[in-house]
Design an enzyme around this catalytic site. Sequence first.
Site, mmCIF file in Angstrom:
data_model
loop_
_atom_site.group_PDB
_atom_site.id
_atom_site.type_symbol
_atom_site.label_atom_id
_atom_site.label_comp_id
_atom_site.label_asym_id
_atom_site.label_seq_id
_atom_site.Cartn_x
_atom_site.Cartn_y
_atom_site.Cartn_z
ATOM 1 N N GLU A 1 8.256 6.122 -1.363
ATOM 2 C CA GLU A 1 8.945 5.737 -0.137
ATOM 3 C C GLU A 1 8.167 6.705 1.084
ATOM 4 O OE1 GLU A 1 13.089 5.576 -0.741
ATOM 5 O OE2 GLU A 1 12.765 4.704 -2.468
ATOM 6 N N GLU B 1 17.805 1.982 6.560
ATOM 7 C CA GLU B 1 18.981 2.191 5.443
ATOM 8 C C GLU B 1 19.859 3.177 6.124
ATOM 9 O OE1 GLU B 1 17.726 3.591 1.643
ATOM 10 O OE2 GLU B 1 19.642 4.301 0.999
#
Length: 413
Positions: free
Chosen positions: A217, A329
């Site tokens: 990520e 997120e």
Amino acid sequence: MKLLNCLLVVILFLVPCSSAARISPKKVLQVENLLKRLNKMPQKSIKSPDGDIIDCIPTSQQPAFDHPLLQNHKIQLEPSVYPEGPFDDKRVKTSKSTEGLKPIKQLWHLNGNCDEGTIPIRRTKKADVLRAGSIKIYGKKIKNVNILHTNSTEPQYDPPNYNRHEHTIAYVHGDKYFGTKATINVWQPKVEQPNEFSISQIWVLGGQLDDHLNSVEAGWMVSQHLYGDNNTRLFTYWTRDAYQSTGCYNLLCSGFVQINKEIALGASIAPVSSYQGSQYDITILIWKDPKGDNWWMKYVNNDKVIGYWPGSLFTNLADGATAIEWGGEVINLASGGQHTTTQMGSGHFPGEGYTKASFFKNIQVVDGSNKLKFPEDVQTSSEQPSCYDIQLQNRQGGAFFFYGGPGRNPKCP
Ligand SMILES: *[C@@H]1O[C@H](CO)[C@@H](O)[C@H](O)[C@H]1NC(C)=O
Ligand SMILES: *[C@@H]1O[C@H](CO)[C@@H](O)[C@H](O)[C@H]1NC(C)=O
């Protein structure tokens, strides 16, 4: 006497009285050992205006090589090939509305640079580790657990509660993917509580959540928990067991191998976009080197390869990723039946459009022949669309989306 004790503790450990008073000598020793392990001997150090210290560490002495799997690892100084494709930035005509984006810099460069043969690493401070509440979880993604109490030696956890992480994403799955490239609009969302965060990022995933999910990520994040302030910071992350015990952010555990001397992972990026004002972005390319197993990351804004995740770290990413996600997120820790006011993206809903809502553009994926192409059948998902939403344009090719929101609002009480 009590005050004297407290003062003594402050002098010795340079942490605030209130927390120092509860730290056992055993823990102090553990913290110091961790700092020794993380903070290698620098060739030189640079003080950043945001309070960070950036250490220039000889490339061969970076934390990656402490990893048991990487003891005999031969450092690779460049990828064998780059993904090719007709869709490099110069040739793609971006939509008119997003032209004129400006590059972003890292603040610490105002005060110096690292020399050839070294890499910049954000120094971990004692306070950073103490904020984590536990040595074991420092630098880890607190995925399914929340820190409740940090007054004992080890924190006690809530039972797992997936709902507390809220994702608003676009994604592809059902094929094999060998990387992705995307341009991410950069903002500084407001984060209500120290243990919440707001992230905008790319996920490259292999396997299932309940079966050793592998993930690499990268993107930007605001996390007081990790960094002690509300700055927007560039980050990388990896795990090979669904966020359980392996992996971490940046270089906070051994894993990611950095080869670039200009970009410090975890360092602040500036400027950030302003509402109805100037817009800034980062472009990130992640891809699997077809010769060898390494997953590389390039910071396209500076045309610089940052480094790679050695293939030996992973299990389920060995023959490509099974899904790629792009989006935001947040962690929602609000209590009393209310939603957090922590923002995602710019803190504004997608419907507001350019210079108001945050976006991802030029989204591409790398296919099995190492070519960049526009993803097909992009889907979207938002767990709480009345709190954070997503609007995808061009579902087939040239995917572009606005995403984010304010969190708590009349429709998301
Ligand atoms: C630690 O926190 C718990 C829960 O908040 C509390 O019940 C307990 O009294 C605290 N212990 C100390 C020593 O402060
Ligand atoms: C970060 O933002 C929160 C929420 O707006 C604020 O309460 C806090 O004081 C800020 N922290 C720092 C270190 O600026």
